[in-house]
Design an enzyme around this catalytic site. Structure first.
Site, PDB file in Angstrom:
ATOM      1  N   CYS A 174       3.985  -9.962  20.397  1.00 47.58           N
ATOM      2  CA  CYS A 174       3.018  -9.625  19.338  1.00 47.58           C
ATOM      3  C   CYS A 174       3.539 -10.194  18.021  1.00 47.58           C
ATOM      4  CB  CYS A 174       2.821  -8.116  19.186  1.00 47.58           C
ATOM      5  SG  CYS A 174       1.797  -7.740  17.725  1.00 47.58           S
TER       6      CYS A 174
ATOM      7  N   HIS B 282       0.843  -1.198   0.000  1.00 46.49           N
ATOM      8  CA  HIS B 282       0.000   0.000   0.000  1.00 46.49           C
ATOM      9  C   HIS B 282       0.874   1.242   0.000  1.00 46.49           C
ATOM     10  CE1 HIS B 282       0.676   0.749   4.248  1.00 46.49           C
ATOM     11  NE2 HIS B 282       0.234  -0.460   4.571  1.00 46.49           N
TER      12      HIS B 282
ATOM     13  N   CYS C 204      -1.489  -5.307  22.184  1.00 48.63           N
ATOM     14  CA  CYS C 204      -0.448  -4.603  21.436  1.00 48.63           C
ATOM     15  C   CYS C 204      -0.974  -3.198  21.153  1.00 48.63           C
ATOM     16  CB  CYS C 204      -0.148  -5.321  20.123  1.00 48.63           C
ATOM     17  SG  CYS C 204       0.828  -4.298  18.999  1.00 48.63           S
TER      18      CYS C 204
ATOM     19  N   HIS D 129      -1.231  -2.793  17.155  1.00 49.75           N
ATOM     20  CA  HIS D 129      -2.204  -3.575  16.392  1.00 49.75           C
ATOM     21  C   HIS D 129      -3.539  -3.778  17.104  1.00 49.75           C
ATOM     22  CE1 HIS D 129       1.610  -4.678  14.345  1.00 49.75           C
ATOM     23  NE2 HIS D 129       0.834  -4.497  13.302  1.00 49.75           N
TER      24      HIS D 129
ATOM     25  N   LYS E 224      -3.296   5.525  11.008  1.00 46.62           N
ATOM     26  CA  LYS E 224      -2.230   5.001  10.163  1.00 46.62           C
ATOM     27  C   LYS E 224      -2.861   4.149   9.070  1.00 46.62           C
ATOM     28  CE  LYS E 224       1.693   1.890  10.005  1.00 46.62           C
ATOM     29  NZ  LYS E 224       2.246   0.651  10.511  1.00 46.62           N
TER      30      LYS E 224
ATOM     31  N   HIS F 102       3.993   1.659   2.166  1.00 49.61           N
ATOM     32  CA  HIS F 102       5.220   0.998   1.702  1.00 49.61           C
ATOM     33  C   HIS F 102       5.854   1.809   0.571  1.00 49.61           C
ATOM     34  CE1 HIS F 102       2.567  -2.595   2.849  1.00 49.61           C
ATOM     35  NE2 HIS F 102       3.421  -2.446   3.848  1.00 49.61           N
TER      36      HIS F 102
ATOM     37  N   LYS G  67      -3.328  -2.296   6.349  1.00 43.39           N
ATOM     38  CA  LYS G  67      -4.265  -3.250   5.768  1.00 43.39           C
ATOM     39  C   LYS G  67      -5.305  -3.675   6.793  1.00 43.39           C
ATOM     40  CE  LYS G  67      -4.744  -7.451   3.221  1.00 43.39           C
ATOM     41  NZ  LYS G  67      -4.695  -8.798   3.779  1.00 43.39           N
TER      42      LYS G  67
ATOM     43  N   CYS H  22       3.911  -7.483  15.180  1.00 44.61           N
ATOM     44  CA  CYS H  22       5.115  -6.635  15.278  1.00 44.61           C
ATOM     45  C   CYS H  22       6.364  -7.514  15.257  1.00 44.61           C
ATOM     46  CB  CYS H  22       5.182  -5.875  16.596  1.00 44.61           C
ATOM     47  SG  CYS H  22       3.902  -4.686  16.882  1.00 44.61           S
TER      48      CYS H  22
HETATM   49  N1  MSP Z   1       9.434  -6.050   7.706  1.00 47.03           N
HETATM   50  C1  MSP Z   1       9.520  -4.937   8.586  1.00 47.03           C
HETATM   51  C2  MSP Z   1      10.751  -4.111   8.282  1.00 47.03           C
HETATM   52  C3  MSP Z   1      12.054  -4.851   8.326  1.00 47.03           C
HETATM   53  S1  MSP Z   1      13.387  -3.840   7.849  1.00 47.03           S
HETATM   54  C4  MSP Z   1      14.713  -4.709   8.269  1.00 47.03           C
HETATM   55  C5  MSP Z   1       8.299  -4.041   8.409  1.00 47.03           C
HETATM   56  N2  MSP Z   1       7.611  -4.196   7.297  1.00 47.03           N
HETATM   57  S2  MSP Z   1       6.277  -3.405   6.916  1.00 47.03           S
HETATM   58  O1  MSP Z   1       5.920  -3.884   5.613  1.00 47.03           O
HETATM   59  O2  MSP Z   1       5.312  -3.555   7.943  1.00 47.03           O
HETATM   60  O3  MSP Z   1       6.603  -1.903   6.906  1.00 47.03           O
HETATM   61  C6  MSP Z   1       7.680  -1.426   6.171  1.00 47.03           C
HETATM   62  C7  MSP Z   1       7.751   0.057   6.211  1.00 47.03           C
HETATM   63  O4  MSP Z   1       6.590   0.650   5.667  1.00 47.03           O
HETATM   64  C8  MSP Z   1       7.920   0.625   7.634  1.00 47.03           C
HETATM   65  O5  MSP Z   1       8.985   1.553   7.624  1.00 47.03           O
HETATM   66  C9  MSP Z   1       6.659   1.317   7.887  1.00 47.03           C
HETATM   67  O6  MSP Z   1       6.775   2.422   8.696  1.00 47.03           O
HETATM   68  C10 MSP Z   1       6.246   1.737   6.480  1.00 47.03           C
HETATM   69  N3  MSP Z   1       4.847   2.004   6.490  1.00 47.03           N
HETATM   70  C11 MSP Z   1       3.837   1.096   6.562  1.00 47.03           C
HETATM   71  N4  MSP Z   1       2.678   1.794   6.683  1.00 47.03           N
HETATM   72  C12 MSP Z   1       2.929   3.122   6.726  1.00 47.03           C
HETATM   73  C13 MSP Z   1       2.152   4.278   6.656  1.00 47.03           C
HETATM   74  N5  MSP Z   1       0.839   4.238   6.731  1.00 47.03           N
HETATM   75  N6  MSP Z   1       2.799   5.462   6.483  1.00 47.03           N
HETATM   76  C14 MSP Z   1       4.143   5.541   6.274  1.00 47.03           C
HETATM   77  N7  MSP Z   1       4.876   4.468   6.314  1.00 47.03           N
HETATM   78  C15 MSP Z   1       4.354   3.279   6.846  1.00 47.03           C
HETATM   79  O7  MSP Z   1       8.026  -3.255   9.292  1.00 47.03           O
END
Ligand code: MSP
Length: 503
Positions: free
Chosen positions: A125, A17, A143, A146, A295, A20, A298, A128
Site C-alpha cells: 500500500c 489537520h 488496504c 485506506h 478517523k 497531526h 484528508k 501506508c
Molecule cells: N510519516 C508517518 C510517520 C513517520 S514517524 C517516523 C505518518 N505520517 S502521518 O502524517 O500520516 O501521521 C502522523 C501522525 O498523525 C500519526 O501518529 C497519526 O496517527 C496521527 N494522526 C493522523 N490522523 C489522526 C487522527 N485523525 N487522530 C489522531 N491522530 C492521527 O504516519
C-alpha cells in the site's frame, strides 16, 4: 536529567489537520512539563518527505518532488507555531545531514550482517508505505486502512533480517513492562511479535525519491526506515556547535498514533539493535480523533483544520480540548459543537471566571495586594485537595497520562469555584468584623489560582502565562509551586477566554 520527546514526522503530501496537531500538542505538553521540572529537554518534530505518494503528487502537479516538499513542509512548521509547539528543532528528511546519517546507520546494519538480497513479492500500500501480510489485507486485496485496491509488487531488493530479532524483542518487552503504553497497546505489539516475525524490505528498487542505498545507489532506503531514523539523526545536526546524540539518546518518549504501532514498537527497536544502538525508553500510542465515527483524514474529507480552530477559539482552547474531550490513549469523537461547549463551560466559566473573580476581588477589597493569610484547611482535605496537586500531575505525566492529569487539575478548579460559593467573599466584605476571614479567603484564592495556573501552564501556556504575570508570578517552574506569602501585587486583565460571541 535529559528528557527527549518526539512526535511522528508528518507526510507532506497532505494538508496539516487536527490529527497531526494532536500528536504534536501531546508531545509539547510533556516537553513543557519536563522543562518546568528543570530537566534538560529536547523536543523534536518534523516532516517525512520521501516516498511514492510524494513523487506521484509532484508529477501530477508538474513539479519535482523537491519543489513539492519545499512548498508543503512550511505548512507543518507553521501549524506547530500556531498551536504553540515549543519544539527545539524541526527535522526534514530531505535535510542532507539526515540523508548522510541514514546511510551511515543502514551501512552499519549491513556490515553487522543483518541485511541480504532477495525478491519481494506481495501486496504493497503506497499510502501506508507498507508491505501487507495476507492477514492484514482487506477484502478483495484492499488496504484495510485506506480502502484502496492494492498492487501486487514483485521486485529484487534488500531485506532486513527482522525475524532474527524476535527473541531479543520478546526479552526487551519482558524486561521493560512499560516500554509501550497504554498496556493494551503493549499487548498488541507483543502479540504481533509472538505471532512470528517475517523479514522486511529495507530498500525499494522501483523508486528514486528517497535516500540512495549506500552499497547499491540505484535503490532507495525503504521510507519507513528513513523516517524512523529521524529520531536519531536529528540529534547529530540540530545544533551547529554540538552533537547532541550522547546527551539525548536513547529517546525518552516517542509519541505516536495507533496506526503506526507496528513500525515503532516492532521494526524500530529491532533496527536499532541491529545497528548496535539503544532502543528508545518508552513509546506512547494514542488513539484517533474521529469525526462522525470515522478517523479524521484528508482522503475521507472529514477534517477539522487546526488553523481555523485556533482562529476561532485560540491555541490554548484547542490544546485543552484535545485532552478533555477524548481520553488520551483512546479513540474519541470531536466536533465543532463539542469545542464550543467545552470552551464555554470549562474554559470561559470554570477557569476564566474563577481567575477574573479572584483578581477583581483582590483589587476591589484589598487594593490589588494579596493579603497575608494561611492555607485554609478545607482546601487541603479530600480527593481534590489543592495541596500536592503538583505531585499528582508529575506522577501522571511520568506515564504520559495527559487526560488524567488534566482531570486531576480540573477537579481542583471545580473545588476552588465551590470555595468561592461557600465563603461568599462579597458578603464577608460587607462586615468589618470578617476582615481577617476575608484576608484568608482571598489569600487562598490567589494561591489556588497561581498554583493551578502553574500546573496548567504546559497545557495552556499562553493564557496561563498572562495569568501568572497578572499575579506577579515571574516563575514558570514547578519549584515555584510551594506556598507564597501575601504581599504580591495583582492586576485585572481582560477575560482569558472571552465569550465566543465577544471574540
Ligand atoms: N510519516 C508517518 C510517520 C513517520 S514517524 C517516523 C505518518 N505520517 S502521518 O502524517 O500520516 O501521521 C502522523 C501522525 O498523525 C500519526 O501518529 C497519526 O496517527 C496521527 N494522526 C493522523 N490522523 C489522526 C487522527 N485523525 N487522530 C489522531 N491522530 C492521527 O504516519
Amino acid at each position: 536529567m535529559p528528557f527527549y520527546v518526539t512526535t511522528p514526522i508528518y507526510y507532506v503530501n497532505a494538508e496539516p489537520h487536527l490529527g497531526h496537531a494532536y500528536s504534536t500538542i501531546a508531545a509539547d505538553v510533556l516537553a513543557r512539563h519536563r522543562r518546568q521540572r528543570g530537566e534538560d529537554v529536547f523536543f523534536l518534530t518534523g516532516t517525512d518527505e520521501h516516498g511514492e505518494p510524494v513523487a506521484q503528487a509532484a508529477e501530477r502537479q508538474g513539479l519535482t518532488p523537491q519543489q513539492l516538499v519545499d512548498q508543503n513542509a512550511p505548512r507543518f512548521r507553521e501549524m506547530g507555531e500556531r498551536i504553540g509547539a515549543s519544539n527545539d528543532f524541526f527535522i526534514r528528511t530531505t535535510d542532507p545531514e539526515h540523508v548522510a546519517r541514514v546511510q551511515e546507520v543502514v551501512q552499519r546494519v549491513h556490515d553487522n550482517g543483518h541485511v541480504y538480497e532477495g525478491t519481494y513479492e506481495g501486496w504493497y500500500c503506497p499510502r501506508c508505505a507498507d508491505f501487507k501480510t495476507e492477514s492484514e489485507l482487506g477484502e478483495g486485496n484492499t488496504c484495510a486502512i485506506h480502502e484502496i485496491r492494492l498492487e501486487r509488487e514483485r521486485e529484487q531488493n534488500w531485506f532486513f533480517r527482522l525475524s532474527a530479532f524476535e527473541d531479543e524483542l520478546k526479552r526487551l518487552y519482558a524486561e521493560r513492562p512499560d516500554f509501550v503504553a497504554p498496556s493494551f497497546r503493549r499487548n498488541e505489539a507483543l502479540s504481533f511479535i509472538e505471532g512470528g516475525l517475517q523479514d522486511v524490505s529495507l530498500s525499494r528498487a522501483k523508486l528514486s525519491w528517497g535516500v540512495p542505498l549506500p552499497w547499491q545507489r540505484e535503490q532507495v532506503v525503504y521510507v519507513w526506515f528513513d523516517a524512523l531514523l529521524n529520531y536519531y539523526t536529528a540529534l547529530s545536526y540540530a545544533r551547529e556547535e554540538e552533537d547532541l546524540t550522547d546527551r539525548f539518546w536513547p529517546a525518552s518518549w516517542h509519541v505516536i498514533g495507533k496506526d503506526i504501532l507496528k513500525f515503532h514498537c516492532v521494526y524500530w527497536p529491532a533496527f536499532l539493535l541491529a545497528a548496535g544502538l539503544e532502543p528508545p525508553e518508552r513509546l506512547y500510542v494514542h488513539g484517533y480523533l474521529l469525526m462522525g465515527e470515522k478517523k479524521m483524514s484528508k482522503s475521507l474529507g472529514n477534517v477539522l483544520d487546526p488553523n481555523e480552530v485556533v482562529e476561532r477559539f485560540g491555541s490554548d482552547a484547542l490544546r485543552f480540548y484535545c485532552f478533555r474531550e477524548v481520553s488520551f490513549g483512546q479513540d474519541g469523537n470531536v466536533s465543532a459543537a463539542g469545542f464550543e461547549t467545552r470552551y464555554e463551560t470549562e474554559l470561559a466559566n470554570d477557569w476564566g471566571n474563577l481567575a477574573s473573580r479572584t483578581l477583581a476581588m483582590i483589587e476591589r477589597y484589598r487594593g490589588g495586594v494579596v493579603p497575608d493569610g494561611e492555607v485554609d484547611p478545607v482546601l487541603g482535605e479530600g480527593e481534590d485537595a489543592l495541596a500536592g496537586i503538583d505531585g499528582v500531575v508529575r506522577e501522571l505525566l511520568d506515564r504520559a497520562e495527559l487526560s488524567q492529569a488534566l482531570e486531576a487539575i480540573w477537579a481542583r478548579v471545580r473545588r476552588l469555584n465551590r470555595y468561592v460559593e461557600e465563603t461568599k467573599p462579597w458578603e464577608l466584605a460587607k462586615d468589618a468584623a470578617q476582615s481577617d476571614r476575608l484576608d484568608r479567603v482571598l489569600y487562598n484564592l490567589a494561591e489556588g489560582v497561581r498554583t493551578l495556573a502553574l500546573v496548567l501552564h504546559p497545557y495552556i501556556p499562553e493564557t496561563s502565562g498572562r495569568l501568572l504575570d497578572a499575579l506577579s508570578e515571574g516563575n514558570r517552574e514547578l519549584d515555584a509551586f510551594g506556598a507564597r506569602a501575601g504581599g504580591a501585587h495583582v492586576e485585572r486583565i481582560p477575560p482569558l477566554f472571552p465569550k465566543l460571541e465577544a471574540r
